[in-house]
Design a protein around this motif. Structure first.
Motif, PDB file in Angstrom:
ATOM      1  N   PRO A 323      33.929  55.035   9.040  1.00  0.00           N
ATOM      2  CA  PRO A 323      32.856  54.534   9.900  1.00  0.00           C
ATOM      3  C   PRO A 323      33.384  53.561  10.945  1.00  0.00           C
ATOM      4  O   PRO A 323      34.317  52.799  10.688  1.00  0.00           O
ATOM      5  N   ARG A 324      32.779  53.590  12.110  1.00  0.00           N
ATOM      6  CA  ARG A 324      33.102  52.656  13.177  1.00  0.00           C
ATOM      7  C   ARG A 324      32.084  51.517  13.144  1.00  0.00           C
ATOM      8  O   ARG A 324      30.975  51.640  13.651  1.00  0.00           O
ATOM      9  N   GLY A 325      32.458  50.426  12.513  1.00  0.00           N
ATOM     10  CA  GLY A 325      31.523  49.317  12.372  1.00  0.00           C
ATOM     11  C   GLY A 325      31.335  48.553  13.673  1.00  0.00           C
ATOM     12  O   GLY A 325      32.270  48.373  14.457  1.00  0.00           O
ATOM     13  N   GLU A 326      30.118  48.112  13.920  1.00  0.00           N
ATOM     14  CA  GLU A 326      29.790  47.283  15.073  1.00  0.00           C
ATOM     15  C   GLU A 326      28.611  46.390  14.698  1.00  0.00           C
ATOM     16  O   GLU A 326      27.805  46.723  13.832  1.00  0.00           O
ATOM     17  N   GLN A 327      28.538  45.240  15.348  1.00  0.00           N
ATOM     18  CA  GLN A 327      27.414  44.337  15.131  1.00  0.00           C
ATOM     19  C   GLN A 327      26.235  44.827  15.961  1.00  0.00           C
ATOM     20  O   GLN A 327      26.331  44.967  17.183  1.00  0.00           O
ATOM     21  N   CYS A 361      27.308  47.855  11.058  1.00  0.00           N
ATOM     22  CA  CYS A 361      27.310  49.232  10.575  1.00  0.00           C
ATOM     23  C   CYS A 361      27.764  50.163  11.687  1.00  0.00           C
ATOM     24  O   CYS A 361      27.955  49.766  12.835  1.00  0.00           O
ATOM     25  N   ASP A 362      27.928  51.418  11.327  1.00  0.00           N
ATOM     26  CA  ASP A 362      28.152  52.494  12.285  1.00  0.00           C
ATOM     27  C   ASP A 362      26.769  52.974  12.734  1.00  0.00           C
ATOM     28  O   ASP A 362      26.050  53.620  11.969  1.00  0.00           O
ATOM     29  N   ARG A 363      26.401  52.644  13.946  1.00  0.00           N
ATOM     30  CA  ARG A 363      25.029  52.900  14.389  1.00  0.00           C
ATOM     31  C   ARG A 363      24.654  54.386  14.345  1.00  0.00           C
ATOM     32  O   ARG A 363      23.594  54.735  13.806  1.00  0.00           O
ATOM     33  N   VAL A 461       5.862  58.687 -10.659  1.00  0.00           N
ATOM     34  CA  VAL A 461       5.109  59.929 -10.528  1.00  0.00           C
ATOM     35  C   VAL A 461       3.640  59.605 -10.235  1.00  0.00           C
ATOM     36  O   VAL A 461       3.018  58.775 -10.898  1.00  0.00           O
ATOM     37  N   GLY A 462       3.102  60.277  -9.193  1.00  0.00           N
ATOM     38  CA  GLY A 462       1.711  60.077  -8.803  1.00  0.00           C
ATOM     39  C   GLY A 462       1.478  58.906  -7.883  1.00  0.00           C
ATOM     40  O   GLY A 462       0.358  58.738  -7.376  1.00  0.00           O
ATOM     41  N   VAL A 463       2.503  58.100  -7.636  1.00  0.00           N
ATOM     42  CA  VAL A 463       2.345  56.913  -6.771  1.00  0.00           C
ATOM     43  C   VAL A 463       3.149  57.072  -5.490  1.00  0.00           C
ATOM     44  O   VAL A 463       2.652  56.850  -4.389  1.00  0.00           O
ATOM     45  N   GLY A 464       4.413  57.467  -5.588  1.00  0.00           N
ATOM     46  CA  GLY A 464       5.244  57.625  -4.404  1.00  0.00           C
ATOM     47  C   GLY A 464       6.673  57.196  -4.663  1.00  0.00           C
ATOM     48  O   GLY A 464       7.059  56.857  -5.789  1.00  0.00           O
ATOM     49  N   THR A 465       7.475  57.189  -3.596  1.00  0.00           N
ATOM     50  CA  THR A 465       8.904  56.909  -3.690  1.00  0.00           C
ATOM     51  C   THR A 465       9.311  55.937  -2.596  1.00  0.00           C
ATOM     52  O   THR A 465       8.799  55.988  -1.479  1.00  0.00           O
ATOM     53  N   ARG A 466      10.269  55.075  -2.930  1.00  0.00           N
ATOM     54  CA  ARG A 466      10.782  54.090  -1.987  1.00  0.00           C
ATOM     55  C   ARG A 466      12.308  54.164  -1.989  1.00  0.00           C
ATOM     56  O   ARG A 466      12.953  53.926  -3.020  1.00  0.00           O
ATOM     57  N   PHE A 467      12.899  54.520  -0.858  1.00  0.00           N
ATOM     58  CA  PHE A 467      14.345  54.527  -0.670  1.00  0.00           C
ATOM     59  C   PHE A 467      14.721  53.293   0.131  1.00  0.00           C
ATOM     60  O   PHE A 467      14.088  52.976   1.152  1.00  0.00           O
ATOM     61  N   VAL A 468      15.788  52.589  -0.316  1.00  0.00           N
ATOM     62  CA  VAL A 468      16.183  51.341   0.322  1.00  0.00           C
ATOM     63  C   VAL A 468      17.662  51.426   0.735  1.00  0.00           C
ATOM     64  O   VAL A 468      18.537  51.650  -0.102  1.00  0.00           O
ATOM     65  N   ILE A 469      17.909  51.218   2.028  1.00  0.00           N
ATOM     66  CA  ILE A 469      19.269  51.129   2.565  1.00  0.00           C
ATOM     67  C   ILE A 469      19.616  49.638   2.651  1.00  0.00           C
ATOM     68  O   ILE A 469      18.867  48.849   3.212  1.00  0.00           O
ATOM     69  N   THR A 470      20.772  49.266   2.108  1.00  0.00           N
ATOM     70  CA  THR A 470      21.244  47.882   2.177  1.00  0.00           C
ATOM     71  C   THR A 470      22.642  47.868   2.763  1.00  0.00           C
ATOM     72  O   THR A 470      23.539  48.560   2.253  1.00  0.00           O
ATOM     73  N   LEU A 471      22.807  47.106   3.873  1.00  0.00           N
ATOM     74  CA  LEU A 471      24.086  47.052   4.568  1.00  0.00           C
ATOM     75  C   LEU A 471      24.459  45.603   4.872  1.00  0.00           C
ATOM     76  O   LEU A 471      23.578  44.749   4.963  1.00  0.00           O
ATOM     77  N   PRO A 472      25.757  45.305   5.047  1.00  0.00           N
ATOM     78  CA  PRO A 472      26.165  43.927   5.350  1.00  0.00           C
ATOM     79  C   PRO A 472      25.567  43.448   6.674  1.00  0.00           C
ATOM     80  O   PRO A 472      25.521  44.196   7.653  1.00  0.00           O
ATOM     81  N   ALA A 473      25.127  42.183   6.680  1.00  0.00           N
ATOM     82  CA  ALA A 473      24.570  41.617   7.914  1.00  0.00           C
ATOM     83  C   ALA A 473      25.650  41.255   8.908  1.00  0.00           C
ATOM     84  O   ALA A 473      25.423  41.291  10.122  1.00  0.00           O
ATOM     85  N   ASN A 474      26.866  40.923   8.423  1.00  0.00           N
ATOM     86  CA  ASN A 474      27.943  40.494   9.294  1.00  0.00           C
ATOM     87  C   ASN A 474      29.191  41.324   9.033  1.00  0.00           C
ATOM     88  O   ASN A 474      29.369  41.877   7.944  1.00  0.00           O
ATOM     89  N   GLY A 475      30.060  41.370  10.018  1.00  0.00           N
ATOM     90  CA  GLY A 475      31.312  42.111   9.904  1.00  0.00           C
ATOM     91  C   GLY A 475      32.343  41.381   9.073  1.00  0.00           C
ATOM     92  O   GLY A 475      32.142  40.243   8.665  1.00  0.00           O
ATOM     93  N   PRO A 476      33.489  42.021   8.814  1.00  0.00           N
ATOM     94  CA  PRO A 476      34.532  41.409   7.990  1.00  0.00           C
ATOM     95  C   PRO A 476      35.045  40.082   8.551  1.00  0.00           C
ATOM     96  O   PRO A 476      35.362  39.184   7.808  1.00  0.00           O
ATOM     97  N   ALA A 477      35.116  39.939   9.891  1.00  0.00           N
ATOM     98  CA  ALA A 477      35.634  38.694  10.470  1.00  0.00           C
ATOM     99  C   ALA A 477      34.755  37.525  10.136  1.00  0.00           C
ATOM    100  O   ALA A 477      35.210  36.411   9.897  1.00  0.00           O
ATOM    101  N   ALA A 478      33.429  37.750  10.093  1.00  0.00           N
ATOM    102  CA  ALA A 478      32.488  36.671   9.754  1.00  0.00           C
ATOM    103  C   ALA A 478      32.537  36.365   8.277  1.00  0.00           C
ATOM    104  O   ALA A 478      32.242  35.267   7.888  1.00  0.00           O
TER     105      ALA A 478
END
Length: 478
Positions: A323-327, A361-363, A461-478
């Motif tokens: 991945p090509r990470g960018e802020q 992240c890689d946008r 079941v019968g209620v629904g589904t929730r998918f959650v993406i979690t990514l770093p807020a800052n890059g490695p330098a920070a």
């Protein structure tokens, strides 16, 4: 040494020397020559292996071969103690295989240290050259120590086929030591009375056993390795083969992606040109026609962007598609995806995003994940139920993270299928007829993990589904 060279190089002179110089001198020279030759061999063995066993063997052959040939240089007590100390030190590493053998090897090492001290003291303070209490005691003790070692090496030769020749040679060497030293202790008062033949025989036995080990160890190679070592070698070979297979598969995949990118551009260009022609032909035909043409244009634009972002040659050349990470701003990223998808679906896409959410992240890749999750939510939700997209920030340990959730009011996923939902090509039994290949969620999770994040799911079941993406807020330098 002189007589030995005469025997080897000038047989006629050797015969004349034997007639006038005496047999004892010839035997002494022969013993010294053999000792020097063995000493050179031990020096080479030690230099190659750095094994102290061969250094001890070097000391043994020098004492036995040189100093026994010149009895006036060393008192018998020092000679006997030093020679036997070197013999014990050279054979102790060969005594192994059981707990009793370990105790015997330790006893040999400590006895060797003690006898070396006795040899040093006898060399410094004791000057008798023939007989006396000290040489008698030393010879007696060494003779007694030789007997159990001779028996042990005999038993080892009977039990084990590997190294049998060395075990037999050492058993005979300790047997000769017991006879020679016992005779010195009880019959000669500690004086050195063993004949040259016995001394040379003992010298050759010990030297031959150690030199055989030095020559045999590098030739064994894989045949002499332990089963664990062979298993390690096999696993390493399998690992290298697997790496080669993966490298080939990756190269094949890159070539296939390049081919797909090239082949898709021609039909996309045709569809785009046809849509533009229809714009001119059907201009003013009504809102329904205009919305469908706009949908075609958006789809063509989206596919072109995907090929430019994900299937271009620069990207394919990156190792493992790194991945090509960018802020960037997660709220803006999600908003762009929702804005692009809303016109093409009858479902209401409800976005609850904060003003600004930093993310590293890689946008393009992250946009693919968000789009895939929204598309799945649309596919499995009732038409009258909205799909909610939420964003926020949290912390995982000390690291700030940004999250995006896609929530639907669909049928939900059972606990049995939740454990397999991210497996490649897994299709839920209730939706086998729904179009799809079953790899979208697998690839989405891999993309998140490759960026240092996660993709998780909660469903009922019968209620629904929730998918959650979690990514770093800052890059490695920070």
């Amino acid at each position: 040494m002189g007589p030995l060279l005469c025997v080897l190089l000038w047989p006629g002179h050797a015969l004349a020397y034997a007639q006038h110089g005496g047999l004892d001198n010839l035997q002494s020279g022969l013993t010294s020559g053999v000792a020097i030759a063995c000493a050179l061999a031990f020096c080479l063995a030690w230099a190659h292996t750095r094994n102290a066993m061969y250094a001890a063997g070097l000391a043994f052959v020098l004492v036995e071969g040189l100093f026994r040939s010149m009895p006036s240089l060393m008192p018998p007590g020092a000679l006997q103690a030093g020679s036997f100390a070197a013999l014990l030190a050279s054979t102790a590493p060969l005594i192994q295989g059981s707990r009793a053998a370990g105790i015997l090897a330790a006893a040999c090492r400590w006895s060797s240290v003690a006898l070396a001290g006795v040899a040093a003291l006898a060399l410094i303070f004791v000057y008798e050259t023939e007989s006396g209490l000290l040489p008698t005691s030393v010879a007696g003790v060494c003779a007694v120590l030789s007997l159990p070692l001779a028996v042990w090496f005999c038993a080892k030769a009977v039990r084990q086929a590997a190294g049998r020749a060395s075990s037999v040679a050492l058993a005979l060497a300790y047997g000769a030591s017991a006879w020679m030293l016992g005779r010195d202790a009880w019959a000669a008062g500690g004086a050195d009375t063993a004949g040259t033949a016995v001394e040379l025989f003992r010298l050759l036995l010990v030297s031959g056993a150690l030199l055989w080990l030095a020559l045999d160890s590098p030739l064994r190679g894989a045949a002499g390795r332990k089963p664990a070592d062979l298993a390690d070698v096999e696993h390493q070979a399998q690992g290298e083969l697997r790496v080669a297979e993966l490298a080939g598969a990756l190269e094949t995949q890159r070539q296939m992606n390049a081919l797909i990118s090239h082949e898709l551009r021609a039909p996309l260009a045709t569809i785009s040109a046809a849509a533009q022609s229809l714009d001119m032909i059907l201009s003013g035909s009504g809102e329904t026609v205009d919305s469908r043409l706009a949908r075609i244009h958006r789809s063509v634009t989206r596919m072109t962007e995907l090929m430019d972002q994900l299937l271009n040659q620069d990207r394919l050349d990156e190792q493992a598609w790194t991945p090509r990470g960018e802020q960037t701003d997660m709220a803006e990223l999600v908003r762009d995806v929702v804005t692009a998808m809303q016109p093409d679906t009858a479902h209401s896409l409800v976005l609850q995003a904060q003003t600004s959410l930093p993310v590293y992240c890689d946008r393009p890749l992250t946009s693919v994940v968000v789009r895939n999750l929204i598309h799945n939510a649309i596919k499995y939700s009732p038409a009258n139920e909205p799909v909610r997209i939420e964003t926020g920030h949290t912390r995982v340990g000390d690291q700030p993270m940004t999250w995006t959730a896609v929530v639907d009011r669909g049928p939900g996923i059972g606990e049995e299928e939740q454990a397999r939902i991210f497996e490649p090509r897994f299709r839920r039994s209730a939706h086998r007829e729904t179009p799809g290949m079953g790899i979208g969620l697998f690839l989405a999770r891999r993309i998140c993990q490759s960026q240092g994040g996660t993709l998780t799911m909660q469903s009922k079941v019968g209620v629904g589904t929730r998918f959650v993406i979690t990514l770093p807020a800052n890059g490695p330098a920070a």
